[in-house]
Design a protein around this motif. Sequence first.
Motif, PDB file in Angstrom:
ATOM      1  N   GLY A  36      15.993 -34.703   6.634  1.00  0.00           N
ATOM      2  CA  GLY A  36      14.884 -35.576   6.532  1.00  0.00           C
ATOM      3  C   GLY A  36      13.765 -34.835   6.645  1.00  0.00           C
ATOM      4  O   GLY A  36      13.459 -33.389   6.411  1.00  0.00           O
ATOM      5  N   HIS A  37      12.706 -35.354   6.508  1.00  0.00           N
ATOM      6  CA  HIS A  37      11.104 -35.042   6.529  1.00  0.00           C
ATOM      7  C   HIS A  37      10.877 -34.066   5.503  1.00  0.00           C
ATOM      8  O   HIS A  37       9.951 -33.029   5.616  1.00  0.00           O
ATOM      9  CB  HIS A  37      10.805 -34.482   8.010  1.00  0.00           C
ATOM     10  N   ALA A  38      11.666 -34.340   4.329  1.00  0.00           N
ATOM     11  CA  ALA A  38      11.324 -33.241   3.200  1.00  0.00           C
ATOM     12  C   ALA A  38       9.911 -33.332   2.840  1.00  0.00           C
ATOM     13  O   ALA A  38       9.454 -32.145   2.627  1.00  0.00           O
ATOM     14  CB  ALA A  38      12.152 -33.851   2.149  1.00  0.00           C
ATOM     15  N   SER A  39       9.230 -34.431   2.734  1.00  0.00           N
ATOM     16  CA  SER A  39       7.852 -33.991   2.305  1.00  0.00           C
ATOM     17  C   SER A  39       6.716 -33.555   3.230  1.00  0.00           C
ATOM     18  O   SER A  39       6.101 -32.647   2.595  1.00  0.00           O
ATOM     19  CB  SER A  39       7.219 -35.652   1.885  1.00  0.00           C
ATOM     20  N   GLN A  40       6.990 -33.773   4.539  1.00  0.00           N
ATOM     21  CA  GLN A  40       6.100 -32.996   5.703  1.00  0.00           C
ATOM     22  C   GLN A  40       6.597 -31.443   5.475  1.00  0.00           C
ATOM     23  O   GLN A  40       5.511 -30.578   5.362  1.00  0.00           O
ATOM     24  CB  GLN A  40       6.626 -33.562   7.063  1.00  0.00           C
TER      25      GLN A  40
ATOM     26  N   TYR B 188      -2.124 -29.308  15.078  1.00  0.00           N
ATOM     27  CA  TYR B 188      -1.337 -30.469  14.224  1.00  0.00           C
ATOM     28  C   TYR B 188      -0.978 -31.203  15.579  1.00  0.00           C
ATOM     29  O   TYR B 188      -0.547 -31.017  16.504  1.00  0.00           O
ATOM     30  CB  TYR B 188      -0.139 -30.082  13.431  1.00  0.00           C
ATOM     31  N   LEU B 189      -0.987 -32.713  15.346  1.00  0.00           N
ATOM     32  CA  LEU B 189      -0.352 -33.997  15.935  1.00  0.00           C
ATOM     33  C   LEU B 189       0.752 -34.368  15.129  1.00  0.00           C
ATOM     34  O   LEU B 189       0.553 -35.007  14.079  1.00  0.00           O
ATOM     35  CB  LEU B 189      -1.434 -34.788  16.524  1.00  0.00           C
ATOM     36  N   PHE B 190       2.101 -34.124  15.606  1.00  0.00           N
ATOM     37  CA  PHE B 190       2.949 -34.902  14.897  1.00  0.00           C
ATOM     38  C   PHE B 190       3.539 -36.062  15.887  1.00  0.00           C
ATOM     39  O   PHE B 190       3.781 -35.848  17.047  1.00  0.00           O
ATOM     40  CB  PHE B 190       4.459 -33.924  15.078  1.00  0.00           C
ATOM     41  N   SER B 191       3.342 -37.216  15.000  1.00  0.00           N
ATOM     42  CA  SER B 191       3.895 -38.609  15.970  1.00  0.00           C
ATOM     43  C   SER B 191       4.921 -39.285  15.241  1.00  0.00           C
ATOM     44  O   SER B 191       5.116 -38.981  14.066  1.00  0.00           O
ATOM     45  CB  SER B 191       2.691 -39.268  15.890  1.00  0.00           C
ATOM     46  N   GLY B 192       5.470 -40.087  15.879  1.00  0.00           N
ATOM     47  CA  GLY B 192       6.682 -40.870  15.431  1.00  0.00           C
ATOM     48  C   GLY B 192       7.827 -40.882  16.421  1.00  0.00           C
ATOM     49  O   GLY B 192       7.817 -40.239  17.943  1.00  0.00           O
ATOM     50  N   LEU B 193       8.628 -41.993  16.306  1.00  0.00           N
ATOM     51  CA  LEU B 193       9.844 -42.019  17.307  1.00  0.00           C
ATOM     52  C   LEU B 193      10.520 -40.854  17.783  1.00  0.00           C
ATOM     53  O   LEU B 193      10.595 -39.848  17.159  1.00  0.00           O
ATOM     54  CB  LEU B 193      10.909 -42.897  16.366  1.00  0.00           C
ATOM     55  N   GLU B 194      10.835 -40.816  19.093  1.00  0.00           N
ATOM     56  CA  GLU B 194      11.534 -39.837  19.898  1.00  0.00           C
ATOM     57  C   GLU B 194      12.701 -39.578  19.204  1.00  0.00           C
ATOM     58  O   GLU B 194      13.421 -40.286  18.534  1.00  0.00           O
ATOM     59  CB  GLU B 194      11.399 -39.947  21.127  1.00  0.00           C
TER      60      GLU B 194
ATOM     61  N   PRO C 253      11.451 -42.568  11.041  1.00  0.00           N
ATOM     62  CA  PRO C 253      12.693 -42.537  11.408  1.00  0.00           C
ATOM     63  C   PRO C 253      13.717 -42.043  10.217  1.00  0.00           C
ATOM     64  O   PRO C 253      13.082 -42.117   8.934  1.00  0.00           O
ATOM     65  CB  PRO C 253      13.021 -44.140  11.804  1.00  0.00           C
ATOM     66  N   LEU C 254      14.432 -41.284  10.580  1.00  0.00           N
ATOM     67  CA  LEU C 254      15.546 -40.786   9.743  1.00  0.00           C
ATOM     68  C   LEU C 254      16.103 -42.185   9.033  1.00  0.00           C
ATOM     69  O   LEU C 254      16.386 -42.980   9.524  1.00  0.00           O
ATOM     70  CB  LEU C 254      16.699 -39.910  10.316  1.00  0.00           C
ATOM     71  N   ALA C 255      16.770 -41.751   7.680  1.00  0.00           N
ATOM     72  CA  ALA C 255      17.720 -42.930   7.060  1.00  0.00           C
ATOM     73  C   ALA C 255      19.163 -42.921   7.756  1.00  0.00           C
ATOM     74  O   ALA C 255      19.458 -41.821   8.217  1.00  0.00           O
ATOM     75  CB  ALA C 255      17.717 -42.508   5.445  1.00  0.00           C
ATOM     76  N   ASP C 256      19.616 -43.955   7.470  1.00  0.00           N
ATOM     77  CA  ASP C 256      21.036 -44.183   8.196  1.00  0.00           C
ATOM     78  C   ASP C 256      21.912 -42.883   7.587  1.00  0.00           C
ATOM     79  O   ASP C 256      22.620 -42.306   8.480  1.00  0.00           O
ATOM     80  CB  ASP C 256      21.697 -45.265   7.594  1.00  0.00           C
ATOM     81  N   SER C 257      21.766 -42.684   6.328  1.00  0.00           N
ATOM     82  CA  SER C 257      22.834 -41.544   5.527  1.00  0.00           C
ATOM     83  C   SER C 257      22.348 -40.280   6.248  1.00  0.00           C
ATOM     84  O   SER C 257      23.385 -39.362   6.423  1.00  0.00           O
ATOM     85  CB  SER C 257      22.344 -41.540   4.221  1.00  0.00           C
ATOM     86  N   GLU C 258      20.985 -40.024   6.667  1.00  0.00           N
ATOM     87  CA  GLU C 258      20.607 -38.882   7.518  1.00  0.00           C
ATOM     88  C   GLU C 258      21.187 -38.618   8.777  1.00  0.00           C
ATOM     89  O   GLU C 258      21.615 -37.548   9.274  1.00  0.00           O
ATOM     90  CB  GLU C 258      19.064 -38.488   7.368  1.00  0.00           C
TER      91      GLU C 258
ATOM     92  N   SER D 157      17.065 -42.373  14.822  1.00  0.00           N
ATOM     93  CA  SER D 157      16.834 -41.521  15.968  1.00  0.00           C
ATOM     94  C   SER D 157      17.985 -40.733  16.264  1.00  0.00           C
ATOM     95  O   SER D 157      18.970 -41.400  16.931  1.00  0.00           O
ATOM     96  CB  SER D 157      15.877 -41.912  17.172  1.00  0.00           C
ATOM     97  N   ILE D 158      18.342 -39.369  15.810  1.00  0.00           N
ATOM     98  CA  ILE D 158      19.422 -38.869  15.876  1.00  0.00           C
ATOM     99  C   ILE D 158      19.576 -38.508  17.381  1.00  0.00           C
ATOM    100  O   ILE D 158      20.618 -38.567  17.993  1.00  0.00           O
ATOM    101  CB  ILE D 158      19.542 -37.460  15.142  1.00  0.00           C
ATOM    102  N   GLY D 159      18.376 -38.231  18.056  1.00  0.00           N
ATOM    103  CA  GLY D 159      18.271 -38.186  19.576  1.00  0.00           C
ATOM    104  C   GLY D 159      18.910 -39.191  20.273  1.00  0.00           C
ATOM    105  O   GLY D 159      19.875 -39.077  21.145  1.00  0.00           O
ATOM    106  N   ARG D 160      18.671 -40.320  19.757  1.00  0.00           N
ATOM    107  CA  ARG D 160      19.370 -41.512  20.547  1.00  0.00           C
ATOM    108  C   ARG D 160      20.601 -41.752  20.207  1.00  0.00           C
ATOM    109  O   ARG D 160      21.383 -41.985  21.100  1.00  0.00           O
ATOM    110  CB  ARG D 160      18.495 -42.827  19.913  1.00  0.00           C
ATOM    111  N   ALA D 161      21.197 -41.506  19.208  1.00  0.00           N
ATOM    112  CA  ALA D 161      22.717 -41.367  18.793  1.00  0.00           C
ATOM    113  C   ALA D 161      23.517 -40.542  19.483  1.00  0.00           C
ATOM    114  O   ALA D 161      24.422 -40.857  20.010  1.00  0.00           O
ATOM    115  CB  ALA D 161      22.807 -41.150  17.157  1.00  0.00           C
ATOM    116  N   LEU D 162      22.856 -39.476  19.817  1.00  0.00           N
ATOM    117  CA  LEU D 162      23.540 -38.390  20.566  1.00  0.00           C
ATOM    118  C   LEU D 162      23.582 -38.778  21.960  1.00  0.00           C
ATOM    119  O   LEU D 162      24.795 -38.325  22.687  1.00  0.00           O
ATOM    120  CB  LEU D 162      22.929 -37.065  20.172  1.00  0.00           C
ATOM    121  N   ARG D 163      22.383 -39.222  22.519  1.00  0.00           N
ATOM    122  CA  ARG D 163      22.510 -39.775  23.962  1.00  0.00           C
ATOM    123  C   ARG D 163      23.567 -40.587  24.092  1.00  0.00           C
ATOM    124  O   ARG D 163      24.219 -40.714  25.224  1.00  0.00           O
ATOM    125  CB  ARG D 163      21.163 -40.350  24.162  1.00  0.00           C
ATOM    126  N   PHE D 164      23.752 -41.649  23.103  1.00  0.00           N
ATOM    127  CA  PHE D 164      24.762 -42.619  23.432  1.00  0.00           C
ATOM    128  C   PHE D 164      26.301 -42.180  22.975  1.00  0.00           C
ATOM    129  O   PHE D 164      27.262 -42.774  23.505  1.00  0.00           O
ATOM    130  CB  PHE D 164      24.633 -43.812  22.378  1.00  0.00           C
TER     131      PHE D 164
END
Length: 337
Positions: A8-12, A29-35, A167-172, A198-205
Amino acid sequence: MALKEIVGHASQIKIFQSSIQKGTLAHAYLFSGLEGIGKEKCARELTKVLNCEKGGADSCDTCSVCLRIDGETFSDFHVIVPSGASRTIKIDDVQKVQKSLNLSRYEGKAKVILFTEADCLNEAASNALLKILEEPVEKTYFFLITANHEAVLPTIRSRCRQVPFYPLADSEVEQILTQSEVKDPTQREFLVRLSEGSIGRALRFFEEKGRQLRQSVIKFALSKSSSPTEALFASEQFQKSVEQDKAYLWDILKIFEGVYRDLLMLQIAGNEKQLLNPDWAQGLNQQKDLYTVDQLEAKVIMIERIRTDLHMNIQVKFALDYLLLFLIDKEKSLASH
Ligand SMILES: [Zn+2]
């Protein structure tokens, strides 16, 4: 890991690589977005690119510098995290940064200071950091990370080049889960649905603690008659989880919202296929008439309101106590709508 392995985040990433090669990287730099989507990982990988012995637009990931940055033992890489019960970044932390800036670079090509949760800077620390940001030092870079953009002082924001992450795409998310320990495809599909990018959330669950927390939240939401005492007790338990990891707060709100949305879905569409909590289909079906559509909508609205208020930094205890008392109070749900 190197930049090219980030999902993910290819353009950044492309913009950063181009800036590094052209020598036009900004100093803050300030990186912002869902945890949990990979902002901090990007900052760490960029630190390696800036210092890697082999040079170029990506790190080698194997030289001693890359390895030491991964292990946080590289003396020109400083990671500032919130501390204490209040989970804040204090002026002392920023003063230490200032001191390290006064010293010349020890071993690297670039000094990097990473604030993993820039929204946790208290006022004094913010002002001290602002002074530092106002006087850029050559070959010194600041990466400020936040999932709560609004809580970062506007003056700090204005001193940084702001980079939104999405946020990442479902496929990512699926791709990262496949590379991780989640081997069962059905479980992966379920975690992708809960993740909301959020991969972080997926892994927490996926972890036992996250699973238990989810069970407790759903059980509370589906209990027929909780008393205020029970609600406050449950709130206290949830607060303990949040003390261990702030990200659980967003998870708790998300699970509550998911349950009420599922109940709405069952009431309105009678459809089980789209449930966010398919493993709870039976319990949800049994309780689907517990509330009216109006009451369920009022609950979803209240959760959204609490989420917005949390962005303004209201207290976690107050937010959870208030929310749980609201959720058990059927009259109030009706009256507020
Ligand atoms: Zn390297």
